[in-house]
Design a protein around this motif. Sequence first.
Motif, short mmCIF file in Angstrom:
data_model
loop_
_atom_site.label_atom_id
_atom_site.label_comp_id
_atom_site.label_asym_id
_atom_site.label_seq_id
_atom_site.Cartn_x
_atom_site.Cartn_y
_atom_site.Cartn_z
N PHE A 134 -1.09 -4.49 9.73
CA PHE A 134 -2.46 -4.03 8.55
C PHE A 134 -1.77 -5.42 7.53
O PHE A 134 -2.02 -6.00 7.21
CB PHE A 134 -2.44 -3.07 7.45
CG PHE A 134 -3.36 -1.91 8.22
CD1 PHE A 134 -3.62 -1.83 9.60
CD2 PHE A 134 -2.81 -0.09 7.53
CE1 PHE A 134 -4.69 -1.06 10.52
CE2 PHE A 134 -4.47 0.59 7.44
CZ PHE A 134 -4.39 -0.42 9.21
N SER A 141 0.11 -4.65 -0.91
CA SER A 141 -0.22 -3.99 -1.60
C SER A 141 -1.58 -4.28 -1.91
O SER A 141 -2.33 -2.86 -1.69
CB SER A 141 0.64 -3.77 -3.06
OG SER A 141 2.12 -3.70 -2.57
N VAL A 164 2.39 -9.98 9.51
CA VAL A 164 4.03 -9.53 9.33
C VAL A 164 4.41 -7.97 8.95
O VAL A 164 3.79 -6.70 8.99
CB VAL A 164 4.46 -10.31 7.66
CG1 VAL A 164 3.77 -9.60 6.91
CG2 VAL A 164 6.27 -10.93 8.39
N ALA A 372 14.42 0.04 2.15
CA ALA A 372 12.85 -0.49 2.77
C ALA A 372 12.15 0.70 1.98
O ALA A 372 11.17 0.57 2.43
CB ALA A 372 12.90 -1.16 4.28
N GLY A 378 3.58 2.13 1.53
CA GLY A 378 2.98 1.67 0.20
C GLY A 378 4.35 2.31 -0.67
O GLY A 378 5.36 2.99 -0.68
N ASN A 385 0.90 4.54 -9.29
CA ASN A 385 -0.47 3.98 -10.16
C ASN A 385 -1.40 5.15 -9.52
O ASN A 385 -2.84 5.54 -9.48
CB ASN A 385 -0.73 2.89 -8.48
CG ASN A 385 -0.62 1.53 -9.80
OD1 ASN A 385 -0.10 1.30 -10.92
ND2 ASN A 385 -1.14 0.50 -9.47
N ASP A 397 -5.74 1.04 -12.71
CA ASP A 397 -4.77 -0.32 -12.49
C ASP A 397 -5.98 -1.51 -12.27
O ASP A 397 -6.69 -1.87 -11.48
CB ASP A 397 -4.15 -0.54 -11.17
CG ASP A 397 -2.95 -1.45 -11.49
OD1 ASP A 397 -2.85 -1.87 -12.65
OD2 ASP A 397 -3.08 -2.30 -10.20
C1 LIG Z 1 10.13 0.23 6.55
C2 LIG Z 1 8.95 -0.73 6.76
C3 LIG Z 1 7.71 -0.89 7.80
C4 LIG Z 1 6.58 -1.30 7.55
N1 LIG Z 1 6.05 -1.16 8.80
C5 LIG Z 1 4.76 -1.84 8.49
C6 LIG Z 1 3.27 -2.07 9.77
O1 LIG Z 1 3.64 -1.71 10.71
N2 LIG Z 1 2.77 -2.56 10.27
C7 LIG Z 1 2.01 -2.84 8.32
O2 LIG Z 1 1.37 -3.16 9.01
N3 LIG Z 1 3.10 -2.96 7.54
C8 LIG Z 1 4.60 -2.97 7.57
N4 LIG Z 1 4.81 -2.54 6.48
C9 LIG Z 1 4.49 -3.73 5.55
C10 LIG Z 1 4.30 -2.79 4.24
O3 LIG Z 1 2.89 -2.07 4.21
C11 LIG Z 1 4.31 -3.44 3.02
O4 LIG Z 1 5.73 -4.56 2.58
C12 LIG Z 1 4.13 -3.13 1.16
O5 LIG Z 1 2.67 -2.17 1.79
C13 LIG Z 1 3.79 -3.75 0.61
O6 LIG Z 1 3.74 -5.13 0.40
P1 LIG Z 1 4.34 -6.30 0.04
O7 LIG Z 1 6.11 -6.69 0.98
O8 LIG Z 1 4.27 -7.88 0.33
O9 LIG Z 1 5.23 -6.44 -1.02
P2 LIG Z 1 3.71 -6.67 -2.69
O10 LIG Z 1 2.61 -6.45 -2.16
O11 LIG Z 1 4.19 -8.15 -2.94
O12 LIG Z 1 4.57 -6.10 -4.02
C14 LIG Z 1 6.18 -6.91 -4.32
C15 LIG Z 1 6.14 -5.68 -5.59
O13 LIG Z 1 5.14 -5.42 -6.17
C16 LIG Z 1 5.08 -4.53 -7.14
N5 LIG Z 1 3.83 -4.24 -6.77
C17 LIG Z 1 2.15 -5.43 -6.37
N6 LIG Z 1 1.50 -4.96 -6.61
C18 LIG Z 1 1.45 -3.88 -7.77
C19 LIG Z 1 0.63 -3.02 -8.74
N7 LIG Z 1 -1.01 -3.05 -8.37
N8 LIG Z 1 0.99 -2.42 -9.54
C20 LIG Z 1 2.78 -2.31 -9.82
N9 LIG Z 1 3.38 -3.33 -8.96
C21 LIG Z 1 3.55 -3.57 -7.85
C22 LIG Z 1 5.35 -3.74 -5.39
O14 LIG Z 1 4.79 -1.91 -6.02
C23 LIG Z 1 6.80 -4.62 -5.00
O15 LIG Z 1 7.17 -3.79 -5.72
C24 LIG Z 1 6.30 -2.22 6.40
C25 LIG Z 1 7.16 -2.21 5.74
C26 LIG Z 1 8.20 -1.80 5.49
C27 LIG Z 1 9.49 -1.95 4.10
#
Ligand SMILES: Cc1cc2nc3c(=O)[nH]c(=O)nc-3n(C[C@H](O)[C@H](O)[C@H](O)COP(=O)(O)OP(=O)(O)OC[C@H]3O[C@@H](n4cnc5c(N)ncnc54)[C@H](O)[C@@H]3O)c2cc1C
Length: 398
Positions: A134, A141, A164, A372, A378, A385, A397
Amino acid sequence: MSAEPPEPDFGVTLNAQDRAFYDEVREFLATALTDEIRGGGHDRLQRMRLWQSRLHNAGLAAISWPAQFGGRAATPVQQLVFNAEMAAARAPEPINRSAINQLGPTIIQWGTDEQRAYYLPRILSADDVWCQGFSEPDAGSDLAALRTKAVIDGDELVITGQKVWTSKAQYADRIYLLARTDPSAPPRDGISYILADLDTPGIEVRPVRQITGDAEFNEVYFDGARVPLVNVLGPLHGGWRVAKSTLGYERVGQSRTHRIERRLDILIGMAKQPNALTDKGLADEYLADHLVRFAAQVEALRQIAAQATAAGVRGMSPGPEASVAKLLTSEVDQAMAGFGLDLAGPAGILEPGSPGAAKKGNVAQSYLLMRAATFGAGTSEIQRNVIGERLLGLPRDP
Ligand SMILES: Cc1cc2nc3c(=O)[nH]c(=O)nc-3n(C[C@H](O)[C@H](O)[C@H](O)COP(=O)(O)OP(=O)(O)OC[C@H]3O[C@@H](n4cnc5c(N)ncnc54)[C@H](O)[C@@H]3O)c2cc1C
Protein backbone atom coordinates in the motif's frame (compact mmCIF):
# COMPACT_ATOMS: atom_id res chain seq x y z
CA MET A 1 -9.52 -39.70 40.82
CA SER A 2 -8.39 -37.08 38.32
CA ALA A 3 -9.44 -33.55 39.23
CA GLU A 4 -11.41 -31.48 36.73
CA PRO A 5 -9.17 -28.63 35.50
CA PRO A 6 -10.18 -25.34 37.09
CA GLU A 7 -12.58 -23.11 35.17
CA PRO A 8 -10.37 -20.61 33.33
CA ASP A 9 -10.98 -16.95 34.06
CA PHE A 10 -11.67 -15.19 30.77
CA GLY A 11 -13.95 -12.61 32.35
CA VAL A 12 -16.95 -14.30 30.68
CA THR A 13 -18.86 -17.49 31.37
CA LEU A 14 -18.11 -20.31 28.95
CA ASN A 15 -21.06 -22.29 27.66
CA ALA A 16 -20.69 -25.99 26.81
CA GLN A 17 -19.45 -25.34 23.25
CA ASP A 18 -16.98 -22.72 24.43
CA ARG A 19 -15.68 -25.10 27.07
CA ALA A 20 -15.29 -27.88 24.48
CA PHE A 21 -13.43 -25.46 22.24
CA TYR A 22 -11.21 -24.42 25.13
CA ASP A 23 -10.38 -28.07 25.83
CA GLU A 24 -9.59 -28.62 22.15
CA VAL A 25 -7.24 -25.63 22.04
CA ARG A 26 -5.49 -26.73 25.24
CA GLU A 27 -5.02 -30.23 23.90
CA PHE A 28 -3.73 -28.92 20.61
CA LEU A 29 -1.20 -26.67 22.35
CA ALA A 30 -0.06 -29.47 24.64
CA THR A 31 0.82 -31.69 21.69
CA ALA A 32 1.64 -29.31 18.82
CA LEU A 33 3.65 -26.58 20.54
CA THR A 34 6.83 -28.62 20.73
CA ASP A 35 10.40 -27.48 21.34
CA GLU A 36 10.90 -27.65 17.60
CA ILE A 37 8.36 -24.85 17.23
CA ARG A 38 9.55 -22.92 20.26
CA GLY A 39 13.04 -22.46 19.01
CA GLY A 40 15.16 -25.51 18.42
CA GLY A 41 16.58 -26.66 15.15
CA HIS A 42 15.01 -24.56 12.43
CA ASP A 43 15.31 -20.93 11.54
CA ARG A 44 12.45 -18.62 12.52
CA LEU A 45 10.70 -18.70 9.15
CA GLN A 46 10.71 -22.48 9.00
CA ARG A 47 9.30 -22.61 12.51
CA MET A 48 6.54 -20.14 11.64
CA ARG A 49 5.68 -22.14 8.52
CA LEU A 50 5.62 -25.39 10.46
CA TRP A 51 3.50 -23.79 13.17
CA GLN A 52 0.98 -22.59 10.63
CA SER A 53 0.76 -26.03 9.04
CA ARG A 54 0.04 -27.54 12.48
CA LEU A 55 -2.66 -24.94 13.15
CA HIS A 56 -4.10 -25.57 9.70
CA ASN A 57 -4.16 -29.34 10.09
CA ALA A 58 -6.01 -28.91 13.38
CA GLY A 59 -8.53 -26.51 11.77
CA LEU A 60 -7.24 -23.66 13.90
CA ALA A 61 -5.44 -21.46 11.37
CA ALA A 62 -8.27 -18.98 10.86
CA ILE A 63 -10.94 -19.60 13.45
CA SER A 64 -12.80 -16.36 12.72
CA TRP A 65 -13.38 -17.20 9.05
CA PRO A 66 -16.73 -18.69 8.06
CA ALA A 67 -16.71 -22.50 8.02
CA GLN A 68 -17.36 -22.66 4.26
CA PHE A 69 -13.96 -21.01 3.66
CA GLY A 70 -11.99 -23.23 6.00
CA GLY A 71 -12.59 -21.34 9.25
CA ARG A 72 -14.63 -22.18 12.33
CA ALA A 73 -16.99 -19.19 12.50
CA ALA A 74 -15.71 -18.85 16.05
CA THR A 75 -17.86 -16.82 18.41
CA PRO A 76 -16.34 -13.75 20.10
CA VAL A 77 -15.93 -15.77 23.29
CA GLN A 78 -14.12 -18.54 21.40
CA GLN A 79 -11.82 -15.99 19.83
CA LEU A 80 -11.13 -14.56 23.24
CA VAL A 81 -10.35 -18.06 24.53
CA PHE A 82 -8.15 -18.83 21.54
CA ASN A 83 -6.17 -15.60 21.76
CA ALA A 84 -5.78 -15.93 25.53
CA GLU A 85 -4.56 -19.52 25.33
CA MET A 86 -2.14 -18.78 22.47
CA ALA A 87 -0.77 -15.84 24.43
CA ALA A 88 -0.55 -17.79 27.69
CA ALA A 89 1.31 -20.63 25.95
CA ARG A 90 3.62 -18.04 24.33
CA ALA A 91 2.82 -19.58 20.95
CA PRO A 92 4.57 -18.01 17.96
CA GLU A 93 2.80 -16.27 15.10
CA PRO A 94 1.87 -18.31 12.04
CA ILE A 95 3.91 -17.21 9.04
CA ASN A 96 0.88 -15.88 7.17
CA ARG A 97 -0.70 -14.06 10.10
CA SER A 98 -1.36 -10.83 8.24
CA ALA A 99 -2.93 -12.64 5.28
CA ILE A 100 -5.11 -14.66 7.66
CA ASN A 101 -6.20 -11.55 9.53
CA GLN A 102 -6.39 -9.00 6.73
CA LEU A 103 -6.32 -10.28 3.19
CA GLY A 104 -8.41 -13.42 3.75
CA PRO A 105 -11.36 -11.53 5.28
CA THR A 106 -11.06 -8.95 2.49
CA ILE A 107 -11.21 -11.68 -0.17
CA ILE A 108 -14.19 -13.23 1.63
CA GLN A 109 -15.91 -9.84 1.62
CA TRP A 110 -15.03 -8.65 -1.89
CA GLY A 111 -13.70 -11.57 -3.93
CA THR A 112 -15.33 -13.49 -6.75
CA ASP A 113 -16.14 -17.16 -6.19
CA GLU A 114 -13.06 -18.08 -8.26
CA GLN A 115 -10.80 -15.82 -6.21
CA ARG A 116 -12.14 -17.21 -2.95
CA ALA A 117 -11.77 -20.81 -4.14
CA TYR A 118 -8.22 -20.28 -5.34
CA TYR A 119 -6.63 -17.95 -2.80
CA LEU A 120 -8.24 -18.77 0.55
CA PRO A 121 -7.03 -22.39 0.92
CA ARG A 122 -3.54 -21.30 -0.14
CA ILE A 123 -3.50 -18.64 2.59
CA LEU A 124 -4.52 -21.20 5.21
CA SER A 125 -1.92 -23.74 4.16
CA ALA A 126 0.75 -21.01 3.72
CA ASP A 127 1.35 -22.19 0.16
CA ASP A 128 1.14 -18.48 -0.58
CA VAL A 129 2.74 -16.08 1.87
CA TRP A 130 1.51 -12.54 1.20
CA CYS A 131 2.79 -9.02 1.74
CA GLN A 132 0.98 -5.70 1.58
CA GLY A 133 1.95 -3.08 -1.01
CA PHE A 134 0.00 0.00 0.00
CA SER A 135 2.51 2.64 1.22
CA GLU A 136 4.67 4.63 -1.18
CA PRO A 137 7.42 7.19 -0.60
CA ASP A 138 4.83 10.02 -0.80
CA ALA A 139 1.75 8.13 0.27
CA GLY A 140 1.58 6.81 3.83
CA SER A 141 -1.04 8.41 6.07
CA ASP A 142 -2.36 10.09 2.95
CA LEU A 143 -2.68 6.79 1.12
CA ALA A 144 -4.98 8.20 -1.56
CA ALA A 145 -1.97 10.18 -2.87
CA LEU A 146 -0.46 6.95 -4.21
CA ARG A 147 1.11 7.18 -7.65
CA THR A 148 1.82 3.61 -8.70
CA LYS A 149 -0.21 3.19 -11.87
CA ALA A 150 -1.74 0.20 -13.60
CA VAL A 151 -2.69 0.68 -17.23
CA ILE A 152 -5.28 -1.63 -18.74
CA ASP A 153 -3.90 -3.40 -21.82
CA GLY A 154 -6.33 -5.99 -23.17
CA ASP A 155 -6.93 -8.50 -20.40
CA GLU A 156 -3.87 -7.40 -18.44
CA LEU A 157 -2.77 -4.55 -16.19
CA VAL A 158 0.68 -3.07 -16.71
CA ILE A 159 1.99 -1.83 -13.37
CA THR A 160 4.67 0.83 -12.90
CA GLY A 161 5.69 2.53 -9.66
CA GLN A 162 7.24 2.01 -6.23
CA LYS A 163 6.07 0.74 -2.85
CA VAL A 164 7.92 1.13 0.43
CA TRP A 165 7.88 -0.38 3.95
CA THR A 166 6.60 -3.62 2.45
CA SER A 167 7.00 -6.00 5.38
CA LYS A 168 7.91 -9.60 4.50
CA ALA A 169 8.30 -9.00 0.74
CA GLN A 170 11.78 -10.52 1.08
CA TYR A 171 10.22 -13.96 1.53
CA ALA A 172 6.60 -13.54 0.42
CA ASP A 173 5.18 -15.25 -2.67
CA ARG A 174 2.54 -12.67 -3.52
CA ILE A 175 1.64 -9.06 -2.94
CA TYR A 176 -1.71 -7.29 -2.65
CA LEU A 177 -1.31 -3.74 -3.82
CA LEU A 178 -3.11 -0.55 -4.66
CA ALA A 179 -2.52 1.17 -7.98
CA ARG A 180 -4.13 4.02 -9.87
CA THR A 181 -6.13 2.65 -12.78
CA ASP A 182 -8.10 5.80 -13.60
CA PRO A 183 -5.85 8.87 -13.38
CA SER A 184 -8.68 11.19 -14.45
CA ALA A 185 -10.88 10.30 -11.45
CA PRO A 186 -10.71 12.00 -8.01
CA PRO A 187 -7.88 10.39 -5.97
CA ARG A 188 -10.02 7.89 -4.05
CA ASP A 189 -12.12 6.87 -7.04
CA GLY A 190 -9.44 5.80 -9.50
CA ILE A 191 -7.66 3.13 -7.47
CA SER A 192 -7.79 -0.65 -7.91
CA TYR A 193 -6.83 -3.39 -5.46
CA ILE A 194 -4.63 -5.93 -7.27
CA LEU A 195 -3.34 -9.40 -6.36
CA ALA A 196 0.06 -10.12 -7.92
CA ASP A 197 2.66 -12.84 -7.97
CA LEU A 198 5.98 -11.46 -6.67
CA ASP A 199 8.02 -13.35 -9.26
CA THR A 200 6.20 -11.61 -12.12
CA PRO A 201 8.85 -10.18 -14.49
CA GLY A 202 9.19 -6.45 -13.79
CA ILE A 203 8.77 -6.71 -9.99
CA GLU A 204 11.90 -6.22 -7.91
CA VAL A 205 12.21 -6.41 -4.10
CA ARG A 206 14.98 -4.46 -2.33
CA PRO A 207 15.36 -4.90 1.45
CA VAL A 208 15.59 -1.84 3.73
CA ARG A 209 17.80 -2.11 6.81
CA GLN A 210 16.31 -0.79 10.09
CA ILE A 211 17.92 0.68 13.20
CA THR A 212 17.74 -2.79 14.80
CA GLY A 213 20.01 -4.16 12.06
CA ASP A 214 17.23 -6.37 10.70
CA ALA A 215 15.83 -5.90 7.22
CA GLU A 216 12.15 -6.71 7.68
CA PHE A 217 10.89 -4.04 5.27
CA ASN A 218 11.43 -3.63 1.59
CA GLU A 219 11.04 -1.36 -1.33
CA VAL A 220 9.12 -3.03 -4.14
CA TYR A 221 9.62 -1.68 -7.65
CA PHE A 222 7.20 -2.29 -10.53
CA ASP A 223 8.56 -1.69 -13.99
CA GLY A 224 5.92 -2.62 -16.54
CA ALA A 225 4.88 -5.74 -14.59
CA ARG A 226 1.97 -7.48 -16.33
CA VAL A 227 -0.79 -8.92 -14.16
CA PRO A 228 -4.06 -10.47 -15.40
CA LEU A 229 -7.03 -8.13 -15.13
CA VAL A 230 -8.95 -10.87 -13.30
CA ASN A 231 -6.54 -10.32 -10.40
CA VAL A 232 -8.36 -7.13 -9.43
CA LEU A 233 -10.10 -7.68 -6.09
CA GLY A 234 -13.44 -5.88 -5.85
CA PRO A 235 -14.57 -3.30 -8.38
CA LEU A 236 -12.14 -1.97 -11.00
CA HIS A 237 -11.33 1.64 -9.96
CA GLY A 238 -13.24 0.94 -6.71
CA GLY A 239 -10.30 -0.41 -4.69
CA TRP A 240 -10.40 2.33 -2.06
CA ARG A 241 -13.36 0.76 -0.27
CA VAL A 242 -11.72 -2.65 -0.51
CA ALA A 243 -8.52 -1.23 1.00
CA LYS A 244 -10.49 0.30 3.86
CA SER A 245 -11.77 -3.17 4.75
CA THR A 246 -8.19 -4.46 4.84
CA LEU A 247 -7.01 -1.55 6.99
CA GLY A 248 -9.82 -2.11 9.47
CA TYR A 249 -8.92 -5.80 9.77
CA GLU A 250 -5.26 -4.83 10.10
CA ARG A 251 -5.97 -2.62 13.12
CA VAL A 252 -7.81 -5.44 14.82
CA GLY A 253 -4.84 -7.72 14.12
CA GLN A 254 -2.42 -5.18 15.56
CA SER A 255 -4.48 -4.94 18.70
CA ARG A 256 -3.91 -8.57 19.70
CA THR A 257 -2.29 -8.62 23.09
CA HIS A 258 0.19 -11.49 22.54
CA ARG A 259 3.20 -9.28 22.33
CA ILE A 260 2.46 -7.02 25.28
CA GLU A 261 1.60 -9.99 27.47
CA ARG A 262 4.96 -11.52 26.63
CA ARG A 263 6.69 -8.22 27.31
CA LEU A 264 4.96 -7.91 30.68
CA ASP A 265 6.38 -11.32 31.65
CA ILE A 266 9.85 -10.18 30.67
CA LEU A 267 9.53 -6.96 32.73
CA ILE A 268 8.27 -8.84 35.79
CA GLY A 269 11.19 -11.27 35.46
CA MET A 270 13.65 -8.38 35.24
CA ALA A 271 12.07 -6.55 38.19
CA LYS A 272 12.52 -9.63 40.39
CA GLN A 273 16.26 -9.62 39.73
CA PRO A 274 18.74 -6.94 40.80
CA ASN A 275 18.24 -4.21 38.22
CA ALA A 276 19.28 -0.68 37.32
CA LEU A 277 16.31 0.96 39.06
CA THR A 278 16.84 -0.77 42.41
CA ASP A 279 20.58 -0.07 42.03
CA LYS A 280 19.64 3.60 41.87
CA GLY A 281 17.91 3.21 45.24
CA LEU A 282 14.38 3.28 43.87
CA ALA A 283 12.05 1.33 46.13
CA ASP A 284 10.27 -1.84 45.09
CA GLU A 285 7.02 0.15 45.29
CA TYR A 286 8.21 2.26 42.40
CA LEU A 287 8.69 -0.83 40.25
CA ALA A 288 5.45 -2.39 41.45
CA ASP A 289 3.60 0.82 40.63
CA HIS A 290 4.76 0.65 37.02
CA LEU A 291 4.19 -3.07 36.65
CA VAL A 292 0.68 -2.93 38.13
CA ARG A 293 -0.18 -0.09 35.77
CA PHE A 294 1.11 -2.08 32.80
CA ALA A 295 -0.75 -5.18 33.97
CA ALA A 296 -4.00 -3.19 34.25
CA GLN A 297 -3.48 -1.73 30.79
CA VAL A 298 -2.79 -5.16 29.33
CA GLU A 299 -6.00 -6.47 30.90
CA ALA A 300 -8.03 -3.51 29.60
CA LEU A 301 -6.56 -3.99 26.15
CA ARG A 302 -7.48 -7.64 26.19
CA GLN A 303 -11.10 -6.61 26.65
CA ILE A 304 -10.97 -3.87 24.00
CA ALA A 305 -9.32 -6.22 21.53
CA ALA A 306 -12.05 -8.81 22.20
CA GLN A 307 -14.71 -6.23 21.34
CA ALA A 308 -12.91 -5.24 18.15
CA THR A 309 -12.54 -8.92 17.26
CA ALA A 310 -16.23 -9.47 17.95
CA ALA A 311 -17.16 -6.83 15.36
CA GLY A 312 -15.17 -8.77 12.78
CA VAL A 313 -16.80 -12.03 13.78
CA ARG A 314 -20.23 -10.50 13.31
CA GLY A 315 -19.19 -10.09 9.68
CA MET A 316 -18.84 -6.33 9.93
CA SER A 317 -15.81 -4.46 8.75
CA PRO A 318 -14.12 -3.47 11.99
CA GLY A 319 -15.10 0.02 12.99
CA PRO A 320 -13.41 2.77 14.96
CA GLU A 321 -13.07 0.46 17.98
CA ALA A 322 -10.22 -1.15 16.05
CA SER A 323 -8.48 2.24 16.08
CA VAL A 324 -8.85 2.47 19.86
CA ALA A 325 -7.33 -0.99 20.22
CA LYS A 326 -4.47 -0.31 17.80
CA LEU A 327 -3.63 3.10 19.30
CA LEU A 328 -3.52 1.93 22.91
CA THR A 329 -1.79 -1.39 22.26
CA SER A 330 1.05 0.22 20.34
CA GLU A 331 1.50 2.99 22.89
CA VAL A 332 1.49 0.62 25.87
CA ASP A 333 3.92 -1.65 24.02
CA GLN A 334 6.25 1.25 23.39
CA ALA A 335 6.05 2.43 27.03
CA MET A 336 6.82 -1.09 28.26
CA ALA A 337 9.82 -1.39 25.96
CA GLY A 338 11.08 1.93 27.40
CA PHE A 339 10.63 0.65 30.96
CA GLY A 340 12.57 -2.49 30.02
CA LEU A 341 15.48 -0.30 29.05
CA ASP A 342 15.17 1.63 32.36
CA LEU A 343 15.32 -1.66 34.26
CA ALA A 344 18.35 -2.82 32.32
CA GLY A 345 20.17 0.52 32.64
CA PRO A 346 23.31 1.31 30.65
CA ALA A 347 24.18 -2.39 30.50
CA GLY A 348 20.98 -2.92 28.52
CA ILE A 349 22.07 -0.48 25.85
CA LEU A 350 25.36 -2.33 25.53
CA GLU A 351 23.72 -5.75 25.43
CA PRO A 352 24.95 -7.36 22.23
CA GLY A 353 21.96 -7.60 19.96
CA SER A 354 22.03 -9.58 16.80
CA PRO A 355 19.28 -8.85 14.31
CA GLY A 356 16.14 -10.57 15.51
CA ALA A 357 17.20 -10.35 19.16
CA ALA A 358 14.21 -8.15 20.07
CA LYS A 359 11.94 -11.12 19.58
CA LYS A 360 13.94 -13.00 22.19
CA GLY A 361 13.58 -10.21 24.76
CA ASN A 362 16.74 -8.20 24.14
CA VAL A 363 15.78 -4.87 25.72
CA ALA A 364 17.82 -2.50 23.56
CA GLN A 365 16.62 -4.17 20.38
CA SER A 366 13.04 -4.17 21.66
CA TYR A 367 13.26 -0.48 22.43
CA LEU A 368 14.49 0.28 18.92
CA LEU A 369 11.95 -2.02 17.27
CA MET A 370 9.08 -0.50 19.20
CA ARG A 371 9.75 2.98 17.82
CA ALA A 372 7.88 1.70 14.75
CA ALA A 373 4.82 0.42 16.64
CA THR A 374 3.07 3.79 16.62
CA PHE A 375 3.60 4.08 12.84
CA GLY A 376 2.77 0.68 11.35
CA ALA A 377 -0.90 0.02 10.44
CA GLY A 378 -1.61 3.76 10.67
CA THR A 379 0.09 6.24 12.95
CA SER A 380 -1.19 7.23 16.39
CA GLU A 381 -2.22 10.64 15.05
CA ILE A 382 -4.28 9.03 12.33
CA GLN A 383 -5.95 6.68 14.85
CA ARG A 384 -6.77 9.73 16.99
CA ASN A 385 -8.33 11.40 13.96
CA VAL A 386 -10.49 8.33 13.33
CA ILE A 387 -11.55 8.15 16.98
CA GLY A 388 -12.24 11.89 17.12
CA GLU A 389 -14.28 11.96 13.96
CA ARG A 390 -16.09 8.65 14.02
CA LEU A 391 -16.51 7.89 17.72
CA LEU A 392 -16.63 11.35 19.25
CA GLY A 393 -18.28 13.16 16.34
CA LEU A 394 -15.64 15.91 16.21
CA PRO A 395 -15.20 17.98 13.01
CA ARG A 396 -13.36 16.21 10.20
CA ASP A 397 -9.62 16.66 9.58
CA PRO A 398 -9.58 18.94 6.51
C1 LIG B 1 6.40 -1.71 11.45
C2 LIG B 1 5.83 -1.18 10.17
C3 LIG B 1 5.38 -2.07 9.20
C4 LIG B 1 4.82 -1.59 8.01
N1 LIG B 1 4.43 -2.49 7.07
C5 LIG B 1 3.87 -2.04 5.93
C6 LIG B 1 3.49 -2.97 4.91
O1 LIG B 1 3.69 -4.18 5.03
N2 LIG B 1 2.92 -2.50 3.80
C7 LIG B 1 2.68 -1.16 3.60
O2 LIG B 1 2.10 -0.79 2.59
N3 LIG B 1 3.09 -0.24 4.54
C8 LIG B 1 3.67 -0.65 5.69
N4 LIG B 1 4.11 0.25 6.63
C9 LIG B 1 3.97 1.68 6.36
C10 LIG B 1 2.93 2.36 7.23
O3 LIG B 1 1.63 2.04 6.81
C11 LIG B 1 3.23 3.87 7.16
O4 LIG B 1 4.46 4.09 7.83
C12 LIG B 1 2.17 4.70 7.81
O5 LIG B 1 0.97 4.65 7.09
C13 LIG B 1 2.62 6.16 7.93
O6 LIG B 1 3.01 6.66 6.70
P1 LIG B 1 4.41 7.39 6.50
O7 LIG B 1 5.48 6.52 7.04
O8 LIG B 1 4.50 7.82 5.08
O9 LIG B 1 4.34 8.68 7.45
P2 LIG B 1 3.60 10.04 7.12
O10 LIG B 1 2.22 9.75 6.65
O11 LIG B 1 4.47 10.86 6.26
O12 LIG B 1 3.49 10.69 8.55
C14 LIG B 1 4.54 11.45 9.15
C15 LIG B 1 4.00 12.07 10.44
O13 LIG B 1 2.93 13.00 10.15
C16 LIG B 1 1.78 12.67 10.89
N5 LIG B 1 0.57 12.92 10.10
C17 LIG B 1 0.39 12.60 8.78
N6 LIG B 1 -0.87 12.97 8.41
C18 LIG B 1 -1.48 13.48 9.51
C19 LIG B 1 -2.79 14.01 9.75
N7 LIG B 1 -3.72 14.08 8.80
N8 LIG B 1 -3.07 14.46 11.01
C20 LIG B 1 -2.14 14.40 12.00
N9 LIG B 1 -0.88 13.90 11.82
C21 LIG B 1 -0.56 13.45 10.59
C22 LIG B 1 1.91 11.16 11.16
O14 LIG B 1 1.13 10.78 12.28
C23 LIG B 1 3.40 11.03 11.40
O15 LIG B 1 3.73 11.37 12.73
C24 LIG B 1 4.71 -0.20 7.79
C25 LIG B 1 5.21 0.69 8.74
C26 LIG B 1 5.78 0.21 9.91
C27 LIG B 1 6.30 1.21 10.88
